[in-house]
Design a protein around this motif. Structure first.
Motif, mmCIF file in Angstrom:
data_model
loop_
_atom_site.group_PDB
_atom_site.id
_atom_site.type_symbol
_atom_site.label_atom_id
_atom_site.label_comp_id
_atom_site.label_asym_id
_atom_site.label_seq_id
_atom_site.Cartn_x
_atom_site.Cartn_y
_atom_site.Cartn_z
ATOM 1 N N PHE A 1 -41.645 -37.539 -36.933
ATOM 2 C CA PHE A 1 -42.647 -36.254 -36.900
ATOM 3 C C PHE A 1 -43.383 -34.901 -38.169
ATOM 4 O O PHE A 1 -44.544 -34.781 -38.039
ATOM 5 C CB PHE A 1 -42.459 -35.222 -35.351
ATOM 6 C CG PHE A 1 -42.874 -36.042 -33.675
ATOM 7 C CD1 PHE A 1 -43.691 -35.784 -33.363
ATOM 8 C CD2 PHE A 1 -41.628 -36.488 -34.310
ATOM 9 C CE1 PHE A 1 -44.052 -36.119 -32.497
ATOM 10 C CE2 PHE A 1 -42.669 -37.593 -32.831
ATOM 11 C CZ PHE A 1 -43.024 -37.179 -31.868
ATOM 12 N N TRP A 2 -42.333 -34.319 -38.472
ATOM 13 C CA TRP A 2 -42.404 -33.901 -39.491
ATOM 14 C C TRP A 2 -44.007 -34.387 -41.267
ATOM 15 O O TRP A 2 -44.803 -34.148 -41.406
ATOM 16 C CB TRP A 2 -41.238 -32.912 -40.592
ATOM 17 C CG TRP A 2 -42.087 -32.277 -41.674
ATOM 18 C CD1 TRP A 2 -42.177 -31.431 -41.777
ATOM 19 C CD2 TRP A 2 -41.779 -32.818 -43.390
ATOM 20 N NE1 TRP A 2 -42.333 -30.410 -42.783
ATOM 21 C CE2 TRP A 2 -41.921 -31.296 -43.883
ATOM 22 C CE3 TRP A 2 -40.746 -34.400 -43.556
ATOM 23 C CZ2 TRP A 2 -41.876 -32.066 -44.695
ATOM 24 C CZ3 TRP A 2 -41.021 -34.259 -45.153
ATOM 25 C CH2 TRP A 2 -40.845 -33.107 -45.642
ATOM 26 N N MET A 3 -43.204 -36.213 -41.301
ATOM 27 C CA MET A 3 -43.722 -36.523 -42.352
ATOM 28 C C MET A 3 -45.412 -37.210 -41.635
ATOM 29 O O MET A 3 -46.176 -37.176 -42.688
ATOM 30 C CB MET A 3 -43.374 -37.284 -42.476
ATOM 31 C CG MET A 3 -42.017 -37.199 -43.236
ATOM 32 S SD MET A 3 -40.579 -39.030 -43.473
ATOM 33 C CE MET A 3 -41.765 -40.228 -43.212
ATOM 34 N N LEU B 1 -35.294 -35.940 -27.669
ATOM 35 C CA LEU B 1 -35.330 -34.536 -27.720
ATOM 36 C C LEU B 1 -35.500 -34.243 -29.492
ATOM 37 O O LEU B 1 -36.564 -32.711 -29.367
ATOM 38 C CB LEU B 1 -33.918 -33.990 -27.744
ATOM 39 C CG LEU B 1 -33.757 -33.125 -27.765
ATOM 40 C CD1 LEU B 1 -34.310 -31.688 -26.210
ATOM 41 C CD2 LEU B 1 -32.085 -32.612 -27.574
ATOM 42 N N GLY B 2 -35.502 -34.613 -30.069
ATOM 43 C CA GLY B 2 -35.822 -34.477 -31.800
ATOM 44 C C GLY B 2 -37.296 -34.634 -31.744
ATOM 45 O O GLY B 2 -38.413 -33.853 -32.429
ATOM 46 N N GLY B 3 -38.123 -35.703 -30.631
ATOM 47 C CA GLY B 3 -39.507 -35.469 -30.473
ATOM 48 C C GLY B 3 -40.382 -34.290 -30.098
ATOM 49 O O GLY B 3 -41.163 -33.663 -30.761
ATOM 50 N N PHE C 1 -44.506 -27.988 -35.299
ATOM 51 C CA PHE C 1 -44.789 -28.463 -36.023
ATOM 52 C C PHE C 1 -46.872 -28.593 -35.518
ATOM 53 O O PHE C 1 -47.455 -28.551 -36.352
ATOM 54 C CB PHE C 1 -44.594 -29.721 -36.348
ATOM 55 C CG PHE C 1 -43.108 -29.482 -37.512
ATOM 56 C CD1 PHE C 1 -42.845 -28.790 -38.660
ATOM 57 C CD2 PHE C 1 -42.624 -31.181 -37.370
ATOM 58 C CE1 PHE C 1 -41.548 -29.083 -39.118
ATOM 59 C CE2 PHE C 1 -41.262 -31.091 -37.853
ATOM 60 C CZ PHE C 1 -40.818 -30.254 -38.976
ATOM 61 N N HIS C 2 -46.398 -28.218 -34.046
ATOM 62 C CA HIS C 2 -47.735 -28.559 -33.586
ATOM 63 C C HIS C 2 -48.259 -29.398 -33.454
ATOM 64 O O HIS C 2 -49.263 -29.757 -34.335
ATOM 65 C CB HIS C 2 -48.631 -27.113 -33.619
ATOM 66 C CG HIS C 2 -47.490 -25.503 -33.777
ATOM 67 N ND1 HIS C 2 -48.184 -25.203 -32.195
ATOM 68 C CD2 HIS C 2 -47.157 -24.649 -34.349
ATOM 69 C CE1 HIS C 2 -46.964 -23.820 -32.911
ATOM 70 N NE2 HIS C 2 -46.898 -23.979 -33.693
ATOM 71 N N HIS C 3 -47.450 -30.672 -33.334
ATOM 72 C CA HIS C 3 -48.080 -31.585 -33.995
ATOM 73 C C HIS C 3 -48.262 -33.367 -32.483
ATOM 74 O O HIS C 3 -47.696 -33.208 -31.812
ATOM 75 C CB HIS C 3 -47.445 -32.209 -35.111
ATOM 76 C CG HIS C 3 -47.843 -33.997 -35.809
ATOM 77 N ND1 HIS C 3 -49.228 -33.985 -36.493
ATOM 78 C CD2 HIS C 3 -47.050 -34.824 -35.530
ATOM 79 C CE1 HIS C 3 -49.319 -35.290 -36.302
ATOM 80 N NE2 HIS C 3 -48.560 -36.290 -36.193
ATOM 81 N N LYS C 4 -48.960 -33.030 -32.354
ATOM 82 C CA LYS C 4 -49.202 -33.969 -31.016
ATOM 83 C C LYS C 4 -49.738 -33.763 -29.909
ATOM 84 O O LYS C 4 -48.825 -33.886 -29.034
ATOM 85 C CB LYS C 4 -48.432 -35.627 -31.518
ATOM 86 C CG LYS C 4 -48.535 -36.434 -33.146
ATOM 87 C CD LYS C 4 -50.095 -37.258 -32.242
ATOM 88 C CE LYS C 4 -50.031 -38.186 -33.329
ATOM 89 N NZ LYS C 4 -50.491 -39.071 -33.810
#
Length: 89
Positions: A19-21, A48-50, A57-60
């Motif tokens: 997710f960070w990448m 959980l990591g997702g 990261f405020h992503h997706k």
């Protein structure tokens, strides 16, 4: 049991990093990690990591497949785990 815990720690760390990448790549408008990959790693134990990666990261966060799907996968995995634990022990 130690192997299962180790697996879950590793797969959640990998999913978090994915997710960070993907977030970094989206900022640079570079090649992105496919959504199927992000969801796949979440489905095989990294939910959980997702979720953490998505929130940190405020992503997706605006995609229903992620903000509804990842918690659903986590609840489903927890329910299956409890069922298996209950049946074995």
């Amino acid at each position: 049991m130690i192997y299962l815990i180790s697996y879950l720690v590793v797969i959640n760390c990998i999913t978090f990093c994915l997710f960070w990448m993907d977030k970094q790549k989206s900022k640079k408008q570079a090649w992105r990690i496919p959504e199927k990959t992000l969801l796949g790693f979440s489905a095989i134990g990294g939910s959980l990591g997702g979720i953490c990666g998505m929130q940190i990261f405020h992503h997706k966060t605006k995609h229903p497949i992620f903000f509804i799907g990842l918690p659903f996968i986590l609840i489903l995995q927890g329910g299956i785990s409890l069922f298996i634990y209950w049946k074995i022990f």
